[in-house]
Scaffold this motif. Sequence first.
Motif, short mmCIF file in Angstrom:
data_model
loop_
_atom_site.label_atom_id
_atom_site.label_comp_id
_atom_site.label_asym_id
_atom_site.label_seq_id
_atom_site.Cartn_x
_atom_site.Cartn_y
_atom_site.Cartn_z
N ASN A 136 82.18 -21.53 35.59
CA ASN A 136 83.41 -20.80 35.31
C ASN A 136 83.36 -19.46 36.05
O ASN A 136 82.41 -19.20 36.79
CB ASN A 136 83.61 -20.60 33.79
CG ASN A 136 82.43 -19.92 33.14
OD1 ASN A 136 81.79 -19.06 33.73
ND2 ASN A 136 82.13 -20.33 31.92
N THR A 137 84.35 -18.63 35.85
CA THR A 137 84.42 -17.37 36.60
C THR A 137 83.29 -16.41 36.25
O THR A 137 82.96 -15.54 37.05
CB THR A 137 85.78 -16.68 36.36
OG1 THR A 137 85.97 -16.52 34.96
CG2 THR A 137 86.90 -17.48 36.97
N SER A 138 82.67 -16.56 35.10
CA SER A 138 81.55 -15.67 34.76
C SER A 138 80.24 -16.16 35.39
O SER A 138 79.33 -15.37 35.62
CB SER A 138 81.41 -15.55 33.24
OG SER A 138 81.10 -16.81 32.69
N ASN A 139 80.12 -17.45 35.66
CA ASN A 139 78.90 -17.99 36.29
C ASN A 139 78.89 -17.83 37.80
O ASN A 139 77.83 -17.74 38.40
CB ASN A 139 78.76 -19.48 35.99
CG ASN A 139 78.49 -19.76 34.54
OD1 ASN A 139 78.33 -18.86 33.74
ND2 ASN A 139 78.45 -21.03 34.19
N LYS B 35 82.99 -28.55 46.56
CA LYS B 35 83.54 -29.57 45.65
C LYS B 35 84.84 -29.07 45.03
O LYS B 35 85.07 -27.86 44.93
CB LYS B 35 82.53 -29.87 44.53
CG LYS B 35 81.18 -30.30 45.02
CD LYS B 35 81.22 -31.69 45.56
CE LYS B 35 79.82 -32.14 45.93
NZ LYS B 35 79.77 -33.04 47.01
N PRO B 36 85.71 -29.98 44.59
CA PRO B 36 86.98 -29.55 43.99
C PRO B 36 86.82 -28.65 42.77
O PRO B 36 87.58 -27.70 42.59
CB PRO B 36 87.67 -30.87 43.63
CG PRO B 36 87.03 -31.90 44.49
CD PRO B 36 85.64 -31.43 44.75
N TRP B 37 85.83 -28.92 41.92
CA TRP B 37 85.62 -28.09 40.74
C TRP B 37 85.13 -26.69 41.12
O TRP B 37 85.42 -25.73 40.42
CB TRP B 37 84.68 -28.77 39.74
CG TRP B 37 83.39 -29.28 40.30
CD1 TRP B 37 83.17 -30.49 40.89
CD2 TRP B 37 82.14 -28.59 40.32
NE1 TRP B 37 81.85 -30.61 41.28
CE2 TRP B 37 81.20 -29.45 40.94
CE3 TRP B 37 81.71 -27.35 39.89
CZ2 TRP B 37 79.87 -29.11 41.13
CZ3 TRP B 37 80.38 -27.01 40.07
CH2 TRP B 37 79.48 -27.88 40.69
N GLU B 38 84.41 -26.58 42.23
CA GLU B 38 84.00 -25.26 42.71
C GLU B 38 85.17 -24.53 43.36
O GLU B 38 85.32 -23.32 43.22
CB GLU B 38 82.86 -25.40 43.72
CG GLU B 38 81.56 -25.84 43.09
CD GLU B 38 80.51 -26.17 44.11
OE1 GLU B 38 79.33 -25.79 43.89
OE2 GLU B 38 80.83 -26.82 45.14
N THR B 39 86.01 -25.28 44.07
CA THR B 39 87.19 -24.69 44.71
C THR B 39 88.11 -24.07 43.67
O THR B 39 88.65 -22.98 43.88
CB THR B 39 87.95 -25.76 45.53
OG1 THR B 39 87.05 -26.35 46.45
CG2 THR B 39 89.11 -25.15 46.26
N LYS B 40 88.28 -24.74 42.55
CA LYS B 40 89.15 -24.25 41.48
C LYS B 40 88.67 -22.89 40.96
O LYS B 40 89.45 -21.94 40.86
CB LYS B 40 89.19 -25.28 40.35
CG LYS B 40 90.05 -24.88 39.19
CD LYS B 40 89.97 -25.93 38.09
CE LYS B 40 90.52 -25.36 36.81
NZ LYS B 40 90.10 -26.11 35.65
N VAL B 41 87.38 -22.77 40.68
CA VAL B 41 86.83 -21.52 40.16
C VAL B 41 86.82 -20.46 41.25
O VAL B 41 87.12 -19.28 40.99
CB VAL B 41 85.41 -21.75 39.60
CG1 VAL B 41 84.79 -20.46 39.11
CG2 VAL B 41 85.44 -22.78 38.48
N TYR B 42 86.52 -20.85 42.48
CA TYR B 42 86.52 -19.92 43.61
C TYR B 42 87.91 -19.31 43.81
O TYR B 42 88.06 -18.10 43.99
CB TYR B 42 86.02 -20.64 44.86
CG TYR B 42 86.30 -19.89 46.15
CD1 TYR B 42 85.55 -18.78 46.51
CD2 TYR B 42 87.30 -20.30 47.01
CE1 TYR B 42 85.79 -18.10 47.67
CE2 TYR B 42 87.55 -19.62 48.19
CZ TYR B 42 86.80 -18.52 48.51
OH TYR B 42 87.04 -17.85 49.68
#
Length: 174
Positions: free
Chosen positions: A95-98, A162-169
């Motif tokens: 998430n944005t904190s990690n 990855k898509p899940w990393e792109t979302k948080v990025y």
Amino acid sequence: MAEVIAQDKQSGRQKKKLIRVDMTPMVDLGFLLITFFMFTTNFTKPNVMDLGLPAKDPDPKAINDKVIDYKNQVTFILGENNRVFYHQSNANDLNTSNLKETDFSGIKISKIISEAYKNAPNPENFTVIIKPTDEANYKNFVDMLDNIAIAKKERYGVTDIKPWETKVYKELVQ
């Protein structure tokens, strides 16, 4: 150097003087100049970093997808405007904190890699993963490889984000 040859002609004409220039000293001077410039020029070896690529698989049909434990790796996401983010999370925990941000100044990235290596449960399989985004530039990628070399880690990989990393990025960049 130069030689004047006077010839008499019996026909009553004026004497013509033939001039012949000896070019031997000019050739010697040319070779001396070439030798001088060759010995005074710096011959530098180009700086090249060896990029370790995996060996070719003898059986191309065999798919060998090894999953690396997220605690045994550190992932760097190279973004736009010389920004770099890192995390040690899986798809469910990120998430944005990690997703933390750092920069290329000093030896910050090398310290992050060293700390992650110390905390890895299986250090012999510790891997650094680089994931450049479409906005990242080549200089940052080379800087990242240099930091891995400074940290003296030989196991690293380059892959797509990855898509899940792109979302948080994207949430952090906006």
